[in-house]
Design a protein around this motif. Structure first.
Motif, PDB file in Angstrom:
ATOM      1  N   LEU A  87       0.847  -1.193   0.000  1.00 57.50           N
ATOM      2  CA  LEU A  87       0.000   0.000   0.000  1.00 57.50           C
ATOM      3  C   LEU A  87       0.889   1.253   0.000  1.00 57.50           C
ATOM      4  O   LEU A  87       0.600   2.241  -0.684  1.00 57.50           O
ATOM      5  N   GLY A  88       1.973   1.191   0.771  1.00 54.48           N
ATOM      6  CA  GLY A  88       2.892   2.334   0.844  1.00 54.48           C
ATOM      7  C   GLY A  88       3.501   2.652  -0.502  1.00 54.48           C
ATOM      8  O   GLY A  88       3.539   3.814  -0.918  1.00 54.48           O
ATOM      9  N   VAL A  89       3.952   1.626  -1.214  1.00 49.53           N
ATOM     10  CA  VAL A  89       4.547   1.850  -2.541  1.00 49.53           C
ATOM     11  C   VAL A  89       3.528   2.477  -3.469  1.00 49.53           C
ATOM     12  O   VAL A  89       3.808   3.465  -4.157  1.00 49.53           O
ATOM     13  N   LEU A  90       2.304   1.927  -3.467  1.00 50.87           N
ATOM     14  CA  LEU A  90       1.261   2.489  -4.334  1.00 50.87           C
ATOM     15  C   LEU A  90       1.021   3.954  -4.003  1.00 50.87           C
ATOM     16  O   LEU A  90       0.939   4.798  -4.892  1.00 50.87           O
ATOM     17  N   THR A  91       0.905   4.241  -2.705  1.00 53.78           N
ATOM     18  CA  THR A  91       0.618   5.626  -2.304  1.00 53.78           C
ATOM     19  C   THR A  91       1.754   6.551  -2.729  1.00 53.78           C
ATOM     20  O   THR A  91       1.518   7.646  -3.251  1.00 53.78           O
TER      21      THR A  91
ATOM     22  N   GLU B 273       2.284   6.535   2.968  1.00 59.09           N
ATOM     23  CA  GLU B 273       3.217   6.126   1.919  1.00 59.09           C
ATOM     24  C   GLU B 273       4.346   5.299   2.544  1.00 59.09           C
ATOM     25  O   GLU B 273       4.248   4.901   3.716  1.00 59.09           O
ATOM     26  N   ILE B 274       5.398   5.051   1.784  1.00 58.17           N
ATOM     27  CA  ILE B 274       6.423   4.093   2.219  1.00 58.17           C
ATOM     28  C   ILE B 274       6.991   4.427   3.602  1.00 58.17           C
ATOM     29  O   ILE B 274       7.039   3.563   4.491  1.00 58.17           O
ATOM     30  N   THR B 275       7.397   5.686   3.791  1.00 56.15           N
ATOM     31  CA  THR B 275       8.036   6.059   5.053  1.00 56.15           C
ATOM     32  C   THR B 275       7.112   5.823   6.243  1.00 56.15           C
ATOM     33  O   THR B 275       7.518   5.307   7.288  1.00 56.15           O
ATOM     34  N   TYR B 276       5.856   6.197   6.055  1.00 56.44           N
ATOM     35  CA  TYR B 276       4.855   6.007   7.102  1.00 56.44           C
ATOM     36  C   TYR B 276       4.735   4.528   7.450  1.00 56.44           C
ATOM     37  O   TYR B 276       4.717   4.135   8.626  1.00 56.44           O
TER      38      TYR B 276
END
Lengths: 224, 249, 253
Positions: free
Chosen positions: C22-26, C197-200
């Protein structure tokens, strides 16, 4: 819409220097201290690396370029993460968060400094190097007394610009809960809830003044 | 055709053109020469308003240049061809595109007709085989010939040349002069700033000598070269024609 | 944590893996949306900045100075906490409603305050820098080019469009790509306003099962990989500068 800046005025000391009275440095003062220390460290590291890359053009330079490329390819937040977790893991813990952010910022900017110092050295006419060697200096002496002073003098404006970037980049310390300016401002914001516009406009103004003064200085140096 | 009336040009306080009066009739070829910094380039750049007049006026076909703005100025410029010392070809376009761009976008000529014109003109300047070449792939002399073709494509009434051979290696000057000689005999009005005294002697109807922003000599080539009136003209010619004289400036 | 031992299953399996996806997509979505906004803002700013009239240039100069001299994080916080609040109330209510049509594939909501503030903040910030890069490319075009175009009867805007900008873009393309890549990396700051996103997600994994180093390693590699692919695509799509070698000018003797 009416803006009410009393919230900023009431929290001004907290925004400017945090809980300094309780011995806990914060706010704008911490931002500046972090930027200055990271700047000094990155200059030292960046120049050293540039000298290595200049002297050893083969494999060391390639490795340094690869390292710089990796640093540039990763968000600064991640560089901060890495140092925040790796340094205590390697050296047995116990360093303040602010220090790990300073190290990360220095680490990150030294890559840029290395590149610009190396470019500055390479831009000098090679007659300078030859003249130095011809008058009996060692290679290191030529570098120390003839080449670096010229290259660094030309680079002063870009160093000032880099320092302005460091001031802005310290805001990323929020990720590891360092109470610098942006962090204390969002604390004030979430405590009061009602005045986000006033609070963020005010700290934006603080950053703006600091950074535009720096870029004015850089411009006047390079125009001289 | 072109009439300079008490023309002045200042750069801030620097007075580079100091009251020039000159009349050029249709079909004349006029060579302007003078030492460097004399204001000769500025003078022809004033004709198509690349430089703005400070005082006086220039009439082109009876039309005052000083009063022209935007659209009418652009229209005038399409009728005046300008050839630059540094060629100023568009580096992102091929030789052919350099010629067709303004035809299509300024004169609204169809792409097909524009291409026809480009092919014809490249042939005329001897570069039929360089249609698809980019400026960086051409020699200086070839670039200048493309630039001349680009200028001619607009079918101008007047051609201005600003030291067209000064940026060229000596062995390439000839090919550009050949093209210019061809033009000079075609009956088009030409105003040429140059140090090529051979061109002046052979083809000019009038040679004008300028120094420090003033016309010192304005004569037929025969008179200009055989019996120059002004001492500074004599000195200039001596220097230019002496075998020890170093190329341009 | 206790020394350096790695357990990748704790990151690349179960819930953490889903979070990372989901992070990568965001990150990809917010980068793409920010890319569009940045491009638009850059075009507008550049248009103002190179106009012939001083009065039109001034607002652009001010905007550039403000956004260059303040941290992006502060800008994003401002847009999220203050900017969003400045929108009309019914707009805010509408954005906060459920919009099934605004759900991007993978379940990332387009119309959320977080996504909008991040997109806008990243877009404006990067747009300012991109406009300045292109302007620098414009300044590097030889002055003779403008003169040649004027002498042919081109007007200000046509001269820009056909002669100057194509050359400026080719000059500036590499730094412009650098700015777009920066936008992607800086999208990590949107974690501060809770954009997932990824960092989150990496931080979420860290607090979920303390696999900090593994999560950071995966996150780092993800950013590097996205950056590499994106850089290649942008450089391929860019204006070809191969044929226009610096200066079509050869100097005389």
């Amino acid at each position: 819409m009416g803006l009410d800046f009393t919230v900023v005025v009431r929290n001004l000391d907290y925004l400017l220097w945090g809980r300094l009275a309780e011995g806990e440095l914060g706010g704008l003062l911490l931002t500046v201290i972090m930027a200055v220390s990271a700047g000094a460290l990155s200059l030292l590291l960046g120049i050293t690396l540039a000298v290595i890359a200049w002297r050893y053009a083969a494999i060391p330079r390639k490795l340094l370029f690869l390292w710089a490329e990796l640093i540039r390819g990763v968000p600064l937040i991640f560089v901060i993460f890495w140092l925040y977790f790796l340094v205590p893991a390697l050296f047995g813990g116990g360093i303040p968060n602010a220090l790990s952010v300073i190290l990360a910022l220095a680490w990150f900017s030294s890559a840029a400094i290395m590149h610009s110092v190396l470019a500055g050295l390479q831009a000098l006419p090679c007659s300078q190097y030859e003249a130095g060697i011809a008058s009996g200096f060692t290679e290191f002496q030529v570098l120390r007394w003839i080449l670096l002073p010229q290259a660094l003098k030309n680079l002063i404006p870009s160093f000032v610009g880099l320092f302005a970037s460091l001031i802005k980049d310290t805001s990323l310390a929020f990720i590891v809960n360092v109470p610098e300016l942006t962090m204390v401002a969002s604390q004030v914001n979430s405590r009061t809830q009602l005045f986000p516009t006033e609070i963020f406009l005010s700290i934006a103004a603080l950053y703006f003044i600091l950074c535009s003064v720096l870029s004015l200085i850089a411009r006047s140096i390079s125009n001289r | 055709m072109i009439e300079f009336r008490d023309v002045h040009k200042f750069y801030d306080k620097l007075h580079v053109i100091r009251g020039i009066d000159l009349s050029i009739t249709k079909g004349e070829v006029v060579v302007i020469c003078g030492p460097s910094g004399s204001g000769k380039s500025t003078l022809i750049r004033l004709v198509n308003q690349l430089e703005i007049l400070s005082r006086g006026d220039i009439l082109v076909d009876g039309q005052s240049v000083a009063s022209l703005r935007s659209r009418s100025l652009r229209q005038l410029r399409t009728q005046i061809g300008f050839v630059f010392q540094q060629f100023n070809l568009y580096p992102h376009l091929t030789a052919e595109q350099n010629i067709t761009l303004a035809l299509r976008k300024v004169l609204s000529i169809t792409p097909k007709d524009a291409t026809l014109r480009a092919v014809e003109l490249l042939e005329r300047v001897g570069l039929a085989d360089k249609r698809q070449a980019y400026p960086a792939q051409l020699s200086g002399g070839q670039q200048q010939r493309v630039a001349i073709a680009r200028t001619l494509a607009m079918r101008p009434k007047i051609l201005l040349f600003d030291e067209p051979t000064s940026a060229l290696d000596p062995e390439m000057i000839g090919e550009v002069l050949t093209v210019m000689r061809d033009l000079a005999t075609s009956g088009i009005t030409m105003l040429v700033v140059t140090h090529e005294m051979g061109f002046a002697r052979e083809l000019a109807d009038l040679v004008v000598f300028i120094d420090q922003g003033v016309i010192l000599e304005n004569a037929k080539p025969s008179d200009f070269f055989l019996s120059p009136q002004h001492p500074r003209t004599r000195q200039f010619l001596r220097q230019l024609l002496s075998p020890l004289h170093t190329a341009n400036d | 944590m206790g020394g350096l031992t790695f357990d990748w299953i704790g990151v690349l399996g179960g819930a953490p893996l889903e979070w990372l996806e989901l992070g990568v997509l965001t990150t990809l979505y917010v980068t793409f949306a920010g890319f569009l906004v940045a491009t638009l803002i850059a075009i507008v700013l550049l248009g103002l900045r190179i106009s012939e009239k001083q009065i039109i240039q001034w607002p652009a100069i001010t905007v550039v100075a403000v956004f260059r001299n303040t941290p992006l994080l502060v800008q994003i916080l401002f847009w999220y906490f203050a900017g969003f609040g400045l929108l009309p109330a019914d707009w805010r209510a509408w954005i906060n409603d459920d919009h099934s049509w605004a759900m991007l594939p993978g379940g990332v909501g387009l119309l959320t305050p977080e996504f909008l503030a991040a997109t806008w903040g990243l877009g404006v910030f990067s747009g300012v820098f991109i406009a300045e890069e292109i302007r620098a490319g414009l300044m590097a075009v030889a002055p003779g080019q403008r003169e040649a175009a004027l002498a042919q009867g081109f007007g200000h805007w046509r001269c820009l469009g056909y002669i100057l900008l194509p050359q400026a873009l080719a000059n500036a393309w590499q730094p412009v790509v650098g700015q777009y890549l920066n936008l992607m990396k800086l999208s990590s700051l949107a974690a501060a306003i809770g954009l997932a996103e990824i960092t989150y997600q990496v931080r979420q994994i860290e607090s979920y099962n303390s696999h900090a180093l593994e999560a950071f390693a995966v996150g780092t590699l993800l950013y590097l990989a996205i950056g590499m692919v994106m850089g290649q695509i942008l450089l391929r799509c860019g204006p070809r500068s191969g044929t226009m070698i610096r200066g079509g000018i050869r100097r005389g003797p």
